[in-house]
Design an enzyme around this catalytic site. Structure first.
Site, PDB file in Angstrom:
ATOM      1  N   ARG A   1      50.606  19.343  63.555  1.00 50.80           N
ATOM      2  CA  ARG A   1      51.126  20.656  64.148  1.00 50.80           C
ATOM      3  C   ARG A   1      50.444  21.747  63.453  1.00 50.80           C
ATOM      4  O   ARG A   1      50.861  22.245  62.192  1.00 50.80           O
ATOM      5  CB  ARG A   1      52.325  21.007  64.351  1.00 50.80           C
ATOM      6  CG  ARG A   1      52.767  22.311  64.677  1.00 50.80           C
ATOM      7  CD  ARG A   1      54.347  22.612  65.024  1.00 50.80           C
ATOM      8  NE  ARG A   1      54.323  22.073  66.553  1.00 50.80           N
ATOM      9  CZ  ARG A   1      55.432  22.058  67.470  1.00 50.80           C
ATOM     10  NH1 ARG A   1      56.382  23.138  67.116  1.00 50.80           N
ATOM     11  NH2 ARG A   1      55.236  21.719  68.682  1.00 50.80           N
TER      12      ARG A   1
ATOM     13  N   HIS B   1      48.468  21.735  73.464  1.00 50.66           N
ATOM     14  CA  HIS B   1      49.660  21.131  73.190  1.00 50.66           C
ATOM     15  C   HIS B   1      49.709  19.718  74.074  1.00 50.66           C
ATOM     16  O   HIS B   1      50.584  19.599  75.181  1.00 50.66           O
ATOM     17  CB  HIS B   1      50.957  21.892  73.514  1.00 50.66           C
ATOM     18  CG  HIS B   1      52.310  21.548  72.727  1.00 50.66           C
ATOM     19  ND1 HIS B   1      52.234  20.285  72.119  1.00 50.66           N
ATOM     20  CD2 HIS B   1      53.186  22.033  72.637  1.00 50.66           C
ATOM     21  CE1 HIS B   1      53.406  20.249  71.468  1.00 50.66           C
ATOM     22  NE2 HIS B   1      54.407  21.099  71.994  1.00 50.66           N
TER      23      HIS B   1
ATOM     24  N   GLN C   1      53.009  17.624  74.652  1.00 46.70           N
ATOM     25  CA  GLN C   1      53.837  18.308  75.446  1.00 46.70           C
ATOM     26  C   GLN C   1      53.681  18.184  77.010  1.00 46.70           C
ATOM     27  O   GLN C   1      54.657  17.675  77.759  1.00 46.70           O
ATOM     28  CB  GLN C   1      53.969  20.042  75.308  1.00 46.70           C
ATOM     29  CG  GLN C   1      54.998  20.760  76.036  1.00 46.70           C
ATOM     30  CD  GLN C   1      56.240  20.362  76.001  1.00 46.70           C
ATOM     31  OE1 GLN C   1      56.619  20.572  74.673  1.00 46.70           O
ATOM     32  NE2 GLN C   1      57.056  19.891  76.904  1.00 46.70           N
TER      33      GLN C   1
ATOM     34  N   ASP D   1      56.932  29.607  79.358  1.00 47.96           N
ATOM     35  CA  ASP D   1      57.040  29.376  78.206  1.00 47.96           C
ATOM     36  C   ASP D   1      57.079  30.786  77.501  1.00 47.96           C
ATOM     37  O   ASP D   1      56.893  31.665  77.967  1.00 47.96           O
ATOM     38  CB  ASP D   1      55.556  28.803  77.352  1.00 47.96           C
ATOM     39  CG  ASP D   1      55.551  28.499  75.977  1.00 47.96           C
ATOM     40  OD1 ASP D   1      56.548  28.579  75.275  1.00 47.96           O
ATOM     41  OD2 ASP D   1      54.364  28.155  75.583  1.00 47.96           O
TER      42      ASP D   1
ATOM     43  N   CYS E   1      58.768  24.282  78.005  1.00 49.56           N
ATOM     44  CA  CYS E   1      58.403  23.308  76.965  1.00 49.56           C
ATOM     45  C   CYS E   1      59.530  23.452  75.708  1.00 49.56           C
ATOM     46  O   CYS E   1      59.747  22.596  75.039  1.00 49.56           O
ATOM     47  CB  CYS E   1      57.129  23.492  76.317  1.00 49.56           C
ATOM     48  SG  CYS E   1      56.920  25.384  75.908  1.00 49.56           S
TER      49      CYS E   1
ATOM     50  N   ARG F   1      59.544  13.911  75.705  1.00 48.28           N
ATOM     51  CA  ARG F   1      58.831  13.762  74.475  1.00 48.28           C
ATOM     52  C   ARG F   1      58.762  12.741  73.609  1.00 48.28           C
ATOM     53  O   ARG F   1      57.825  12.059  73.373  1.00 48.28           O
ATOM     54  CB  ARG F   1      59.240  15.159  73.558  1.00 48.28           C
ATOM     55  CG  ARG F   1      58.962  16.632  73.955  1.00 48.28           C
ATOM     56  CD  ARG F   1      57.388  16.845  74.585  1.00 48.28           C
ATOM     57  NE  ARG F   1      56.505  16.715  73.195  1.00 48.28           N
ATOM     58  CZ  ARG F   1      56.744  17.869  72.237  1.00 48.28           C
ATOM     59  NH1 ARG F   1      57.272  18.901  72.457  1.00 48.28           N
ATOM     60  NH2 ARG F   1      55.774  17.707  71.324  1.00 48.28           N
TER      61      ARG F   1
HETATM   62  N1   CP Z   1      58.259  22.061  72.755  1.00 44.82           N
HETATM   63  C1   CP Z   1      58.096  21.716  71.644  1.00 44.82           C
HETATM   64  O1   CP Z   1      57.100  21.483  70.980  1.00 44.82           O
HETATM   65  O2   CP Z   1      59.071  22.234  70.797  1.00 44.82           O
HETATM   66  P1   CP Z   1      59.197  22.335  69.270  1.00 44.82           P
HETATM   67  O3   CP Z   1      58.514  23.623  68.887  1.00 44.82           O
HETATM   68  O4   CP Z   1      60.725  22.543  68.979  1.00 44.82           O
HETATM   69  O5   CP Z   1      58.689  21.200  68.419  1.00 44.82           O
HETATM   70  N1  NVA Z   2      53.397  28.328  73.218  1.00 42.15           N
HETATM   71  C1  NVA Z   2      54.333  27.952  72.116  1.00 42.15           C
HETATM   72  C2  NVA Z   2      54.937  26.406  72.546  1.00 42.15           C
HETATM   73  C3  NVA Z   2      56.114  26.129  71.814  1.00 42.15           C
HETATM   74  C4  NVA Z   2      56.339  24.572  71.717  1.00 42.15           C
HETATM   75  C5  NVA Z   2      53.882  28.152  70.946  1.00 42.15           C
HETATM   76  O1  NVA Z   2      52.871  27.964  70.263  1.00 42.15           O
HETATM   77  O2  NVA Z   2      54.792  28.569  70.024  1.00 42.15           O
END
Ligand code: CP
Ligand code: NVA
Length: 326
Positions: free
Chosen positions: A120, A147, A150, A243, A283, A311
């Protein structure tokens, strides 16, 4: 059923072995459906929990996090354990990706020691760099552009609630044309799901993704609408998805965005334009009463926690398919 029985006469599953998942477009329509098929086989116990522990027995998953997480970390870590392996959380402070050590060197070291790398990161180029320098599968667990994990879980959830092929449904995304929106556009258009996206001017998804998704949609004979009108996007929708308005790393823009996005809040009035049995998805994490009201988050048709649970199942399928050595 054993994983071996599932795998041995399955050319699509075999074709995924050893691959990376950086962009949702890395997987063909058939490969996406195979991930969802295996997720279901494991979730429903057709491949039972004991058999599942043999799939990645003794393997280790490096979990690189430059940003916070609840769902991604817990679902990957639980998932690798259920597949017989072990997850290792690597915090930003620990490895200093690109600062203490170059992406090239981190990827080389991790691919010697671990079996799958999940990352990430802030920049897409970091996860691409990891994949280019690793001979082990690399999984994008969110970057600035996508993502994919997701949205695999999202479509698994849609199939559970709206029928197993998503045909003839309208999936609407409202809010910021961000990483989640990009991956959703690709997966929906590839799977023949009508997609509409309602975002404020200046926050529409990037042209590259819109063009790619529009091509897939026309090949599949489905609609792909990108508009600044939230009502037009939501009319007749089966799924309404949103989101956060400011993603991780954009926190300093939150106040400015709250004003710009005010008309894009998913509330009962906006949901009223969707079908009466439309489901709400997010999400998560959600900023309650910003992009979505409590009323919608907590309504009977909100499926946000099914989505969060999935997930686990979707990512287990991804890890099993990319990482197995059958
Ligand atoms: N939706 C998602 O990726 O959640 P987190 O940021 O908590 O991992
Ligand atoms: N768009 C959001 C998604 C979080 C799961 C971010 O990137 O923070």
């Amino acid at each position: 059923m054993t994983f071996k029985e599932y795998f041995e006469n399955n050319p699509v599953a075999k074709g995924l072995q050893g691959r990376d998942l950086i962009y949702m477009d890395d997987f063909s329509r058939e490969e996406i459906l195979e991930v969802l098929n295996l997720a279901k086989l494991m979730k429903t116990g057709v491949i039972d929990r004991c058999e599942q522990t043999k799939i990645l027995w003794g393997q280790s998953l490096a979990e690189i996090f430059e940003k916070p997480s609840l769902r991604t970390r817990t679902s990957f870590e639980t998932g690798i354990y259920q597949l017989g392996g072990h997850g290792m959380y690597l915090s930003p402070a620990e490895i200093g990706l690109g600062k203490r050590e170059s992406v090239h060197d981190v990827a080389n070291v991790l691919s010697r020691i671990t079996d799958i790398i999940m990352a990430r990161v802030f920049s897409n180029s970091t996860v691409v760099g990891l994949a280019e320098n690793s001979d082990k599968p690399v999984i994008n667990a969110l970057c600035d552009m996508e993502h994919p994990c997701q949205v695999l879980a999202d479509i698994e959830t849609v199939f559970e609630h709206k029928g197993c092929d998503g045909k003839n449904i309208k999936f609407t995304y409202i809010g910021d044309g961000n990483n989640v929106c990009n991956s959703l556009m690709i997966i929906c258009s590839k799977l023949g799901i009508n997609f509409a996206c309602g975002c404020p001017d200046g926050y529409l998804p990037v042209e590259e993704y819109v063009n790619k998704a529009s091509n897939y949609a026309s090949l599949g004979g489905v609609d792909m609408i990108v508009t600044t009108d939230p009502v037009k996007a939501v009319v007749g929708a089966d799924i309404v998805y949103t989101d956060v308005w400011a993603s991780m790393g954009q926190e300093e823009e939150a106040a400015k965005r709250a004003v710009i996005f005010a008309d894009y809040q998913v509330n009962s009035k906006l949901m009223g334009y969707a079908k009466s049995d439309a489901c709400f998805m997010h999400c998560l994490p959600a900023h309650r009463n910003s992009e979505v009201t409590d009323e919608v988050m907590d309504c009977a048709n909100s499926i946000v926690f099914d989505e969060a649970e999935n997930r686990l199942h979707a990512q287990k399928a991804v890890m099993a398919l990319l990482g197995n050595r059958y």
